[in-house]
Design a protein around this motif. Structure first.
Motif, PDB file in Angstrom:
ATOM      1  N   SER A 164       0.841  -1.202   0.000  1.00 47.93           N
ATOM      2  CA  SER A 164       0.000   0.000   0.000  1.00 47.93           C
ATOM      3  C   SER A 164       0.869   1.242   0.000  1.00 47.93           C
ATOM      4  O   SER A 164       2.008   1.234   0.482  1.00 47.93           O
ATOM      5  N   THR A 165       0.328   2.321  -0.550  1.00 50.93           N
ATOM      6  CA  THR A 165       1.059   3.583  -0.602  1.00 50.93           C
ATOM      7  C   THR A 165       0.060   4.707  -0.853  1.00 50.93           C
ATOM      8  O   THR A 165      -1.144   4.541  -0.642  1.00 50.93           O
ATOM      9  N   ILE A 166       0.549   5.864  -1.296  1.00 53.06           N
ATOM     10  CA  ILE A 166      -0.302   7.036  -1.505  1.00 53.06           C
ATOM     11  C   ILE A 166      -0.165   7.513  -2.948  1.00 53.06           C
ATOM     12  O   ILE A 166       0.939   7.623  -3.483  1.00 53.06           O
ATOM     13  N   ASN A 167      -1.297   7.760  -3.569  1.00 50.27           N
ATOM     14  CA  ASN A 167      -1.337   8.260  -4.941  1.00 50.27           C
ATOM     15  C   ASN A 167      -0.706   9.658  -5.015  1.00 50.27           C
ATOM     16  O   ASN A 167      -0.581  10.351  -3.994  1.00 50.27           O
ATOM     17  N   ARG A 168      -0.292  10.058  -6.199  1.00 47.17           N
ATOM     18  CA  ARG A 168       0.308  11.391  -6.400  1.00 47.17           C
ATOM     19  C   ARG A 168      -0.593  12.220  -7.302  1.00 47.17           C
ATOM     20  O   ARG A 168      -0.658  12.011  -8.506  1.00 47.17           O
ATOM     21  N   ASN A 169      -1.307  13.142  -6.696  1.00 43.79           N
ATOM     22  CA  ASN A 169      -2.200  14.043  -7.417  1.00 43.79           C
ATOM     23  C   ASN A 169      -2.558  15.202  -6.484  1.00 43.79           C
ATOM     24  O   ASN A 169      -2.176  15.195  -5.308  1.00 43.79           O
ATOM     25  N   PRO A 170      -3.241  16.223  -6.969  1.00 47.00           N
ATOM     26  CA  PRO A 170      -3.574  17.355  -6.088  1.00 47.00           C
ATOM     27  C   PRO A 170      -4.387  16.959  -4.865  1.00 47.00           C
ATOM     28  O   PRO A 170      -4.208  17.520  -3.784  1.00 47.00           O
ATOM     29  N   LYS A 171      -5.281  15.977  -5.010  1.00 48.46           N
ATOM     30  CA  LYS A 171      -6.112  15.552  -3.873  1.00 48.46           C
ATOM     31  C   LYS A 171      -5.258  14.924  -2.778  1.00 48.46           C
ATOM     32  O   LYS A 171      -5.461  15.203  -1.586  1.00 48.46           O
ATOM     33  N   SER A 172      -4.287  14.094  -3.177  1.00 48.94           N
ATOM     34  CA  SER A 172      -3.436  13.456  -2.170  1.00 48.94           C
ATOM     35  C   SER A 172      -2.564  14.490  -1.469  1.00 48.94           C
ATOM     36  O   SER A 172      -2.290  14.368  -0.274  1.00 48.94           O
ATOM     37  N   GLU A 193       6.682  13.244   1.586  1.00 50.69           N
ATOM     38  CA  GLU A 193       7.119  14.098   0.480  1.00 50.69           C
ATOM     39  C   GLU A 193       6.246  13.760  -0.720  1.00 50.69           C
ATOM     40  O   GLU A 193       6.277  12.632  -1.215  1.00 50.69           O
ATOM     41  N   TRP A 194       5.473  14.732  -1.186  1.00 53.44           N
ATOM     42  CA  TRP A 194       4.516  14.500  -2.266  1.00 53.44           C
ATOM     43  C   TRP A 194       5.200  13.963  -3.518  1.00 53.44           C
ATOM     44  O   TRP A 194       4.636  13.107  -4.218  1.00 53.44           O
ATOM     45  N   SER A 195       6.406  14.416  -3.786  1.00 47.78           N
ATOM     46  CA  SER A 195       7.119  13.972  -4.993  1.00 47.78           C
ATOM     47  C   SER A 195       7.435  12.486  -4.967  1.00 47.78           C
ATOM     48  O   SER A 195       7.677  11.870  -6.009  1.00 47.78           O
ATOM     49  N   LYS A 196       7.437  11.876  -3.763  1.00 51.29           N
ATOM     50  CA  LYS A 196       7.732  10.443  -3.646  1.00 51.29           C
ATOM     51  C   LYS A 196       6.481   9.572  -3.742  1.00 51.29           C
ATOM     52  O   LYS A 196       6.588   8.346  -3.767  1.00 51.29           O
ATOM     53  N   PHE A 197       5.313  10.198  -3.750  1.00 48.87           N
ATOM     54  CA  PHE A 197       4.087   9.424  -3.897  1.00 48.87           C
ATOM     55  C   PHE A 197       4.077   8.760  -5.275  1.00 48.87           C
ATOM     56  O   PHE A 197       4.690   9.250  -6.233  1.00 48.87           O
ATOM     57  N   ILE A 198       3.361   7.649  -5.395  1.00 45.14           N
ATOM     58  CA  ILE A 198       3.387   6.827  -6.603  1.00 45.14           C
ATOM     59  C   ILE A 198       1.959   6.558  -7.058  1.00 45.14           C
ATOM     60  O   ILE A 198       1.114   6.134  -6.259  1.00 45.14           O
ATOM     61  N   THR A 199       1.671   6.779  -8.326  1.00 42.65           N
ATOM     62  CA  THR A 199       0.323   6.513  -8.828  1.00 42.65           C
ATOM     63  C   THR A 199       0.096   5.005  -8.938  1.00 42.65           C
ATOM     64  O   THR A 199       1.058   4.226  -9.037  1.00 42.65           O
ATOM     65  N   PRO A 200      -1.158   4.555  -8.919  1.00 42.74           N
ATOM     66  CA  PRO A 200      -1.433   3.127  -9.056  1.00 42.74           C
ATOM     67  C   PRO A 200      -0.837   2.508 -10.320  1.00 42.74           C
ATOM     68  O   PRO A 200      -0.305   1.390 -10.269  1.00 42.74           O
ATOM     69  N   ASP A 201      -0.923   3.212 -11.436  1.00 45.48           N
ATOM     70  CA  ASP A 201      -0.358   2.673 -12.682  1.00 45.48           C
ATOM     71  C   ASP A 201       1.164   2.577 -12.594  1.00 45.48           C
ATOM     72  O   ASP A 201       1.764   1.602 -13.075  1.00 45.48           O
ATOM     73  N   GLU A 202       1.788   3.566 -11.972  1.00 42.30           N
ATOM     74  CA  GLU A 202       3.247   3.515 -11.794  1.00 42.30           C
ATOM     75  C   GLU A 202       3.642   2.346 -10.902  1.00 42.30           C
ATOM     76  O   GLU A 202       4.615   1.637 -11.177  1.00 42.30           O
ATOM     77  N   LEU A 236      -9.213   5.209  -5.845  1.00 40.59           N
ATOM     78  CA  LEU A 236      -7.811   5.027  -5.474  1.00 40.59           C
ATOM     79  C   LEU A 236      -7.095   6.379  -5.455  1.00 40.59           C
ATOM     80  O   LEU A 236      -5.885   6.461  -5.634  1.00 40.59           O
ATOM     81  N   SER A 237      -7.858   7.440  -5.220  1.00 38.93           N
ATOM     82  CA  SER A 237      -7.329   8.790  -5.411  1.00 38.93           C
ATOM     83  C   SER A 237      -6.304   9.218  -4.367  1.00 38.93           C
ATOM     84  O   SER A 237      -5.463  10.079  -4.639  1.00 38.93           O
ATOM     85  N   VAL A 238      -6.353   8.617  -3.168  1.00 37.17           N
ATOM     86  CA  VAL A 238      -5.366   8.994  -2.138  1.00 37.17           C
ATOM     87  C   VAL A 238      -4.647   7.726  -1.665  1.00 37.17           C
ATOM     88  O   VAL A 238      -3.642   7.327  -2.234  1.00 37.17           O
ATOM     89  N   ASN A 239      -5.128   7.065  -0.652  1.00 39.64           N
ATOM     90  CA  ASN A 239      -4.498   5.823  -0.169  1.00 39.64           C
ATOM     91  C   ASN A 239      -5.022   4.629  -0.960  1.00 39.64           C
ATOM     92  O   ASN A 239      -6.221   4.546  -1.231  1.00 39.64           O
ATOM     93  N   TYR A 240      -4.131   3.711  -1.300  1.00 39.68           N
ATOM     94  CA  TYR A 240      -4.575   2.509  -2.010  1.00 39.68           C
ATOM     95  C   TYR A 240      -3.646   1.349  -1.706  1.00 39.68           C
ATOM     96  O   TYR A 240      -2.547   1.514  -1.165  1.00 39.68           O
ATOM     97  N   VAL A 241      -4.116   0.138  -2.046  1.00 36.79           N
ATOM     98  CA  VAL A 241      -3.380  -1.081  -1.737  1.00 36.79           C
ATOM     99  C   VAL A 241      -3.419  -2.017  -2.942  1.00 36.79           C
ATOM    100  O   VAL A 241      -4.404  -2.016  -3.699  1.00 36.79           O
ATOM    101  N   THR A 242      -2.361  -2.789  -3.126  1.00 37.49           N
ATOM    102  CA  THR A 242      -2.283  -3.729  -4.242  1.00 37.49           C
ATOM    103  C   THR A 242      -1.917  -5.118  -3.709  1.00 37.49           C
ATOM    104  O   THR A 242      -1.291  -5.252  -2.660  1.00 37.49           O
TER     105      THR A 242
END
Length: 248
Positions: A164-172, A193-202, A236-242
């Motif tokens: 699990s991690t945090i998505n990277r977008n304005p909402k997160s 650090e917002w720059s270290k957040f990772i999108t689900p597709d990434e 999956l806009s903020v916190n998500y899990v895979t």
């Protein structure tokens, strides 16, 4: 083959070292994790039970399974896994977290193998697990692909990796940083650090590059009205899990 030990970010480790003593305070600096934990556990236990055909209503449904909780912190996930009968190794790069976790496990009557170590060191030593829990860690490492590759090496063929991690977008940015750190003050400023957040597709792409096969992803969604978390198939806009599997 020994994995290169390249993913520890000393600055990130120092942040969590400073907060170590507060792990088991539900109203302390880790309040967000205490609130999220039931939702995380629901996902983790259901995925492991499905993969290994276990009945969660049994007395010790995870008996015989060896589980690694990487980035274990104070043991918020390690302890429930041990209560379900698993053999648990909890590992953390922040040394001060380990005695906190050990003392709490002893007080709870649980036997958990806590270690001050890294995923890379464990992989290099040839350790193998049925499941690797990698929760809210990948956004804190210096090289996500190398780190995820080490997690893949730690799995037995057919094993399951839950990340699990945090998505990277304005909402997160608004919720995980401005909201959690500045408005609610749930976390110390600078925890994320917002720059270290990772999108689900990434993350899916990184998981595949690491040699794993993604099979599921869901969002952790916070409801400010009920003050609770729930799983979502779509948000999956903020916190998500895979969940991903190592090919057998």
């Amino acid at each position: 083959m020994q994995a290169a030990q390249t993913t520890i970010d000393a600055g990130e480790v120092a942040k969590f070292e400073a907060m170590a003593a507060e792990w088991w305070d539900p109203n302390g600096k880790f309040k967000p994790l205490h609130m999220l934990n039931p939702c995380r556990l629901d996902y983790i236990t259901s995925q492991i039970a499905a993969e290994f055909d276990r009945d969660l209503n049994a007395t010790s449904p995870f008996e015989g399974l060896r589980i690694l909780d990487i980035g274990c912190g104070g043991g918020l996930l390690s302890e429930p896994m041990a209560r379900l009968g698993a053999e648990v190794v909890g590992a953390d790069a922040a040394e001060r977290n380990i005695p906190v976790a050990q003392i709490h496990a002893e007080q709870s009557g649980l036997s958990i193998d806590y270690r001050h170590t890294t995923a890379e060191a464990l992989a290099g030593a040839g350790e193998q697990f049925d499941a690797v829990l990698n929760m809210e860690v990948v956004e804190h490492v210096s090289d996500p692909l190398a780190y995820l590759t080490a997690c893949q090496q730690l799995l037995k063929p057919g094993g399951i990796h839950i990340c699990s991690t945090i998505n990277r977008n304005p909402k997160s940015f608004a919720m995980a940083i401005v909201g959690a750190e500045y408005v609610m003050r749930w976390l110390p400023k600078g925890t994320h650090e917002w720059s270290k957040f990772i999108t689900p597709d990434e993350l899916y792409k990184l998981i595949e590059q690491a040699g794993l096969s993604p099979v599921d992803r869901k969002g952790f969604v916070f409801n400010p009205v009920t003050w609770s978390w729930s799983l979502s198939d779509r948000d999956l806009s903020v916190n998500y899990v895979t969940a991903s599997l190592k090919p057998a």
